[in-house]
Design a protein around this motif. Structure first.
Motif, mmCIF file in Angstrom:
data_model
loop_
_atom_site.group_PDB
_atom_site.id
_atom_site.type_symbol
_atom_site.label_atom_id
_atom_site.label_comp_id
_atom_site.label_asym_id
_atom_site.label_seq_id
_atom_site.Cartn_x
_atom_site.Cartn_y
_atom_site.Cartn_z
ATOM 1 N N ILE A 278 0.616 4.004 -3.276
ATOM 2 C CA ILE A 278 -0.354 3.889 -2.205
ATOM 3 C C ILE A 278 0.365 4.311 -0.929
ATOM 4 C CG2 ILE A 278 -1.975 2.370 -1.030
ATOM 5 C CD1 ILE A 278 -2.355 2.736 -4.142
ATOM 6 N N LEU A 279 -0.140 5.350 -0.274
ATOM 7 C CA LEU A 279 0.569 5.946 0.859
ATOM 8 C C LEU A 279 -0.365 6.191 2.043
ATOM 9 C CD1 LEU A 279 2.448 8.707 -1.151
ATOM 10 C CD2 LEU A 279 3.398 6.525 -0.402
ATOM 11 N N CYS A 280 0.226 6.162 3.232
ATOM 12 C CA CYS A 280 -0.516 6.603 4.419
ATOM 13 C C CYS A 280 -0.546 8.140 4.377
ATOM 14 C CB CYS A 280 0.148 6.110 5.701
ATOM 15 S SG CYS A 280 1.773 6.823 6.049
ATOM 16 N N LYS B 275 -0.619 -1.883 2.371
ATOM 17 C CA LYS B 275 0.500 -1.280 3.099
ATOM 18 C C LYS B 275 1.008 -0.052 2.361
ATOM 19 C CE LYS B 275 2.013 -5.529 5.241
ATOM 20 N NZ LYS B 275 3.044 -6.553 5.298
ATOM 21 N N CYS B 276 1.426 0.948 3.129
ATOM 22 C CA CYS B 276 2.017 2.156 2.559
ATOM 23 C C CYS B 276 3.291 1.768 1.821
ATOM 24 C CB CYS B 276 2.322 3.153 3.683
ATOM 25 S SG CYS B 276 3.197 4.636 3.118
ATOM 26 N N ASN C 205 4.236 14.216 2.858
ATOM 27 C CA ASN C 205 5.642 14.521 2.530
ATOM 28 C C ASN C 205 5.823 14.918 1.069
ATOM 29 O OD1 ASN C 205 6.571 14.013 5.152
ATOM 30 N ND2 ASN C 205 6.875 11.845 4.708
ATOM 31 N N TYR C 206 4.868 14.566 0.212
ATOM 32 C CA TYR C 206 4.962 14.879 -1.208
ATOM 33 C C TYR C 206 4.366 16.231 -1.546
ATOM 34 C CZ TYR C 206 6.571 10.163 -2.166
ATOM 35 O OH TYR C 206 7.296 9.002 -2.207
ATOM 36 N N GLU D 189 -2.748 -0.490 6.554
ATOM 37 C CA GLU D 189 -3.928 0.357 6.678
ATOM 38 C C GLU D 189 -4.554 0.203 8.065
ATOM 39 O OE1 GLU D 189 -6.965 1.781 3.404
ATOM 40 O OE2 GLU D 189 -7.347 -0.318 3.913
ATOM 41 N N LYS D 190 -4.438 -0.970 8.666
ATOM 42 C CA LYS D 190 -4.956 -1.182 10.021
ATOM 43 C C LYS D 190 -4.225 -0.304 11.035
ATOM 44 C CE LYS D 190 -6.612 -5.876 9.427
ATOM 45 N NZ LYS D 190 -6.520 -7.261 9.871
ATOM 46 N N GLU D 191 -2.940 -0.052 10.798
ATOM 47 C CA GLU D 191 -2.142 0.762 11.716
ATOM 48 C C GLU D 191 -2.390 2.263 11.552
ATOM 49 O OE1 GLU D 191 2.166 -0.705 12.250
ATOM 50 O OE2 GLU D 191 1.567 -1.431 10.268
ATOM 51 N N VAL D 192 -2.570 2.703 10.303
ATOM 52 C CA VAL D 192 -2.562 4.142 10.020
ATOM 53 C C VAL D 192 -3.882 4.705 9.515
ATOM 54 C CG1 VAL D 192 -0.088 4.189 9.560
ATOM 55 C CG2 VAL D 192 -1.675 3.767 7.682
ATOM 56 N N GLY D 193 -4.871 3.877 9.327
ATOM 57 C CA GLY D 193 -6.133 4.349 8.767
ATOM 58 C C GLY D 193 -6.109 4.257 7.256
ATOM 59 N N THR D 194 -7.086 4.855 6.636
ATOM 60 C CA THR D 194 -7.262 4.736 5.189
ATOM 61 C C THR D 194 -6.024 5.186 4.429
ATOM 62 O OG1 THR D 194 -9.626 5.126 5.438
ATOM 63 C CG2 THR D 194 -8.705 5.444 3.242
#
Length: 65
Positions: A55-57, A20-21, A63-64, A28-33
């Motif tokens: 660990i980020l989407c 998860k982000c 945003n960074y 990861e299933k929602e947003v991809g790798t």
């Protein structure tokens, strides 16, 4: 200093956060790798170590930048 992570190391880091982000909580299933973000940038001496990565989407990672 670790300049790159192996695929195995990336998978382990993602497992630690349940795939998860860490900013938005989407899986990861929602947003991809998910992507590995160094909190202290590499050019500033930041390493790929547990207390310097998030660990980020892609959306949150952007945003960074």
């Amino acid at each position: 200093m670790v300049d790159k992570l192996t695929e195995k190391q990336k998978r382990i880091l993602k497992e630690l956060v349940d795939f998860k982000c860490q900013d938005c909580g989407k899986s990861e299933k929602e947003v991809g790798t998910l992507e590995i973000h160094r909190i202290i940038r590499g050019e500033d001496g930041g390493k790929y170590i547990p207390n310097n990565v998030k660990i980020l989407c892609k959306e949150c990672h952007d945003n960074y930048d």
